[in-house]
Scaffold this motif. Structure first.
Motif, PDB file in Angstrom:
ATOM      1  N   MET A 270       0.845  -1.252  -0.065  1.00  0.00           N
ATOM      2  CA  MET A 270      -0.042   0.264  -0.076  1.00  0.00           C
ATOM      3  C   MET A 270       0.881   1.096   0.052  1.00  0.00           C
ATOM      4  O   MET A 270       1.952   1.410   0.805  1.00  0.00           O
ATOM      5  CB  MET A 270      -0.671  -0.011   1.284  1.00  0.00           C
ATOM      6  CG  MET A 270      -1.746   1.131   1.223  1.00  0.00           C
ATOM      7  SD  MET A 270      -3.000   1.119   2.095  1.00  0.00           S
ATOM      8  CE  MET A 270      -3.188   1.349   3.630  1.00  0.00           C
ATOM      9  N   ARG A 271       0.646   2.183  -0.798  1.00  0.00           N
ATOM     10  CA  ARG A 271       1.358   3.226  -1.126  1.00  0.00           C
ATOM     11  C   ARG A 271       0.718   4.499  -0.340  1.00  0.00           C
ATOM     12  O   ARG A 271      -0.494   4.577  -0.244  1.00  0.00           O
ATOM     13  CB  ARG A 271       1.578   3.715  -2.517  1.00  0.00           C
ATOM     14  CG  ARG A 271       2.588   2.889  -3.169  1.00  0.00           C
ATOM     15  CD  ARG A 271       2.843   3.492  -4.497  1.00  0.00           C
ATOM     16  NE  ARG A 271       3.782   3.026  -5.267  1.00  0.00           N
ATOM     17  CZ  ARG A 271       4.282   3.315  -6.373  1.00  0.00           C
ATOM     18  NH1 ARG A 271       3.644   4.086  -7.323  1.00  0.00           N
ATOM     19  NH2 ARG A 271       5.420   2.586  -6.825  1.00  0.00           N
ATOM     20  N   ARG A 272       1.588   5.316   0.439  1.00  0.00           N
ATOM     21  CA  ARG A 272       1.030   6.591   1.052  1.00  0.00           C
ATOM     22  C   ARG A 272       1.762   7.732   0.649  1.00  0.00           C
ATOM     23  O   ARG A 272       2.752   7.575   0.331  1.00  0.00           O
ATOM     24  CB  ARG A 272       1.248   6.282   2.510  1.00  0.00           C
ATOM     25  CG  ARG A 272       0.309   5.074   3.069  1.00  0.00           C
ATOM     26  CD  ARG A 272       0.219   5.176   4.719  1.00  0.00           C
ATOM     27  NE  ARG A 272      -0.608   4.187   5.149  1.00  0.00           N
ATOM     28  CZ  ARG A 272      -1.530   4.312   5.662  1.00  0.00           C
ATOM     29  NH1 ARG A 272      -1.987   5.721   6.103  1.00  0.00           N
ATOM     30  NH2 ARG A 272      -2.338   3.518   6.252  1.00  0.00           N
ATOM     31  N   HIS A 273       0.840   8.834   0.557  1.00  0.00           N
ATOM     32  CA  HIS A 273       1.384  10.051   0.018  1.00  0.00           C
ATOM     33  C   HIS A 273       1.418  11.140   1.090  1.00  0.00           C
ATOM     34  O   HIS A 273       0.624  11.040   1.945  1.00  0.00           O
ATOM     35  CB  HIS A 273       0.736  10.538  -1.033  1.00  0.00           C
ATOM     36  CG  HIS A 273       0.817   9.642  -2.321  1.00  0.00           C
ATOM     37  ND1 HIS A 273       1.795   9.419  -3.411  1.00  0.00           N
ATOM     38  CD2 HIS A 273       0.213   8.651  -2.744  1.00  0.00           C
ATOM     39  CE1 HIS A 273       1.754   8.762  -4.127  1.00  0.00           C
ATOM     40  NE2 HIS A 273       0.796   8.281  -3.846  1.00  0.00           N
ATOM     41  N   PRO A 274       2.525  12.085   1.268  1.00  0.00           N
ATOM     42  CA  PRO A 274       2.449  12.763   2.468  1.00  0.00           C
ATOM     43  C   PRO A 274       1.100  13.976   2.222  1.00  0.00           C
ATOM     44  O   PRO A 274       0.699  14.129   1.172  1.00  0.00           O
ATOM     45  CB  PRO A 274       3.364  13.770   2.076  1.00  0.00           C
ATOM     46  CG  PRO A 274       4.060  13.428   0.758  1.00  0.00           C
ATOM     47  CD  PRO A 274       3.436  12.314   0.552  1.00  0.00           C
ATOM     48  N   ASP A 275       0.587  14.031   3.526  1.00  0.00           N
ATOM     49  CA  ASP A 275      -0.448  15.187   3.323  1.00  0.00           C
ATOM     50  C   ASP A 275       0.060  16.560   3.320  1.00  0.00           C
ATOM     51  O   ASP A 275       1.349  16.727   3.112  1.00  0.00           O
ATOM     52  CB  ASP A 275      -1.545  15.026   4.589  1.00  0.00           C
ATOM     53  CG  ASP A 275      -0.644  15.477   5.943  1.00  0.00           C
ATOM     54  OD1 ASP A 275       0.283  15.578   5.637  1.00  0.00           O
ATOM     55  OD2 ASP A 275      -1.479  15.191   6.814  1.00  0.00           O
ATOM     56  N   ASP A 276      -0.848  17.579   2.935  1.00  0.00           N
ATOM     57  CA  ASP A 276      -0.712  19.162   2.878  1.00  0.00           C
ATOM     58  C   ASP A 276       0.425  19.334   3.829  1.00  0.00           C
ATOM     59  O   ASP A 276       1.138  20.277   3.781  1.00  0.00           O
ATOM     60  CB  ASP A 276      -1.769  19.936   2.787  1.00  0.00           C
ATOM     61  CG  ASP A 276      -2.439  19.458   1.557  1.00  0.00           C
ATOM     62  OD1 ASP A 276      -1.914  18.991   0.589  1.00  0.00           O
ATOM     63  OD2 ASP A 276      -3.758  19.827   1.570  1.00  0.00           O
ATOM     64  N   THR A 277       0.129  19.006   5.280  1.00  0.00           N
ATOM     65  CA  THR A 277       0.978  19.364   6.274  1.00  0.00           C
ATOM     66  C   THR A 277       2.310  19.026   6.165  1.00  0.00           C
ATOM     67  O   THR A 277       3.319  19.892   6.384  1.00  0.00           O
ATOM     68  CB  THR A 277       0.416  19.077   7.589  1.00  0.00           C
ATOM     69  OG1 THR A 277      -0.822  19.628   7.849  1.00  0.00           O
ATOM     70  CG2 THR A 277       1.246  19.644   8.782  1.00  0.00           C
ATOM     71  N   ALA A 278       2.573  17.871   5.967  1.00  0.00           N
ATOM     72  CA  ALA A 278       3.991  17.151   5.534  1.00  0.00           C
ATOM     73  C   ALA A 278       4.705  17.870   4.297  1.00  0.00           C
ATOM     74  O   ALA A 278       5.907  18.328   4.440  1.00  0.00           O
ATOM     75  CB  ALA A 278       3.771  15.500   5.398  1.00  0.00           C
ATOM     76  N   VAL A 279       3.942  18.212   3.320  1.00  0.00           N
ATOM     77  CA  VAL A 279       4.484  18.850   2.205  1.00  0.00           C
ATOM     78  C   VAL A 279       4.905  20.420   2.653  1.00  0.00           C
ATOM     79  O   VAL A 279       6.193  20.831   2.302  1.00  0.00           O
ATOM     80  CB  VAL A 279       3.515  18.985   0.920  1.00  0.00           C
ATOM     81  CG1 VAL A 279       4.252  19.982  -0.065  1.00  0.00           C
ATOM     82  CG2 VAL A 279       3.045  17.661   0.585  1.00  0.00           C
ATOM     83  N   TYR A 280       4.271  20.982   3.499  1.00  0.00           N
ATOM     84  CA  TYR A 280       4.538  22.254   3.967  1.00  0.00           C
ATOM     85  C   TYR A 280       5.665  22.211   4.783  1.00  0.00           C
ATOM     86  O   TYR A 280       6.861  23.178   4.562  1.00  0.00           O
ATOM     87  CB  TYR A 280       3.469  22.963   4.581  1.00  0.00           C
ATOM     88  CG  TYR A 280       3.592  24.135   5.018  1.00  0.00           C
ATOM     89  CD1 TYR A 280       3.104  25.445   4.171  1.00  0.00           C
ATOM     90  CD2 TYR A 280       4.292  24.848   6.362  1.00  0.00           C
ATOM     91  CE1 TYR A 280       3.137  26.469   4.268  1.00  0.00           C
ATOM     92  CE2 TYR A 280       4.454  26.097   6.306  1.00  0.00           C
ATOM     93  CZ  TYR A 280       3.984  27.176   5.475  1.00  0.00           C
ATOM     94  OH  TYR A 280       4.153  28.427   5.925  1.00  0.00           O
ATOM     95  N   LEU A 281       5.775  21.220   5.650  1.00  0.00           N
ATOM     96  CA  LEU A 281       7.016  21.080   6.453  1.00  0.00           C
ATOM     97  C   LEU A 281       8.270  20.817   5.875  1.00  0.00           C
ATOM     98  O   LEU A 281       9.251  21.420   5.918  1.00  0.00           O
ATOM     99  CB  LEU A 281       6.915  19.809   7.630  1.00  0.00           C
ATOM    100  CG  LEU A 281       7.934  19.376   8.428  1.00  0.00           C
ATOM    101  CD1 LEU A 281       8.203  20.948   9.178  1.00  0.00           C
ATOM    102  CD2 LEU A 281       7.508  18.454   9.371  1.00  0.00           C
ATOM    103  N   ASP A 282       8.261  19.987   4.878  1.00  0.00           N
ATOM    104  CA  ASP A 282       9.247  19.767   3.941  1.00  0.00           C
ATOM    105  C   ASP A 282       9.828  21.005   3.090  1.00  0.00           C
ATOM    106  O   ASP A 282      10.882  21.191   3.061  1.00  0.00           O
ATOM    107  CB  ASP A 282       9.017  18.665   2.816  1.00  0.00           C
ATOM    108  CG  ASP A 282       8.672  17.331   3.439  1.00  0.00           C
ATOM    109  OD1 ASP A 282       9.294  17.173   4.584  1.00  0.00           O
ATOM    110  OD2 ASP A 282       8.192  16.414   2.616  1.00  0.00           O
ATOM    111  N   ALA A 283       8.836  21.716   2.669  1.00  0.00           N
ATOM    112  CA  ALA A 283       9.014  22.969   1.732  1.00  0.00           C
ATOM    113  C   ALA A 283       9.760  24.120   2.925  1.00  0.00           C
ATOM    114  O   ALA A 283      10.871  24.630   2.453  1.00  0.00           O
ATOM    115  CB  ALA A 283       7.733  23.605   1.224  1.00  0.00           C
ATOM    116  N   ALA A 284       9.185  24.127   3.918  1.00  0.00           N
ATOM    117  CA  ALA A 284       9.841  25.079   4.887  1.00  0.00           C
ATOM    118  C   ALA A 284      11.176  24.692   5.496  1.00  0.00           C
ATOM    119  O   ALA A 284      12.204  25.620   5.404  1.00  0.00           O
ATOM    120  CB  ALA A 284       8.942  25.269   6.236  1.00  0.00           C
ATOM    121  N   THR A 285      11.621  23.402   5.551  1.00  0.00           N
ATOM    122  CA  THR A 285      12.985  23.074   5.962  1.00  0.00           C
ATOM    123  C   THR A 285      13.769  23.016   4.693  1.00  0.00           C
ATOM    124  O   THR A 285      14.935  23.523   4.838  1.00  0.00           O
ATOM    125  CB  THR A 285      12.705  21.538   6.244  1.00  0.00           C
ATOM    126  OG1 THR A 285      11.898  21.377   7.237  1.00  0.00           O
ATOM    127  CG2 THR A 285      14.044  20.930   6.628  1.00  0.00           C
TER     128      THR A 285
END
Length: 52
Positions: free
Chosen positions: A1-16
């Motif tokens: 089963m594949r899982r994709h990051p939600d919007d919060t995780a994407v925002y955290l990655d972008a900020a980092t």
């Protein structure tokens, strides 16, 4: 089963990545793409993780 990051995780990655690439704290970034409280929290987490 594949899982994709939600919007919060994407925002955290972008900020980092912002902090790493531009060598400045992501804390003053805008709240685009996330709720204000969530965005502020994620920027604080990112800034702390990379030493700002």
């Amino acid at each position: 089963m594949r899982r994709h990051p939600d919007d919060t995780a994407v925002y955290l990655d972008a900020a980092t990545l912002y902090g790493i690439l531009f060598r400045e704290s992501p804390r003053p970034l805008s709240n685009l793409y996330a709720a204000a409280a969530t965005a502020t929290s994620m920027r604080d987490v990112a800034a702390t993780a990379i030493g700002y």
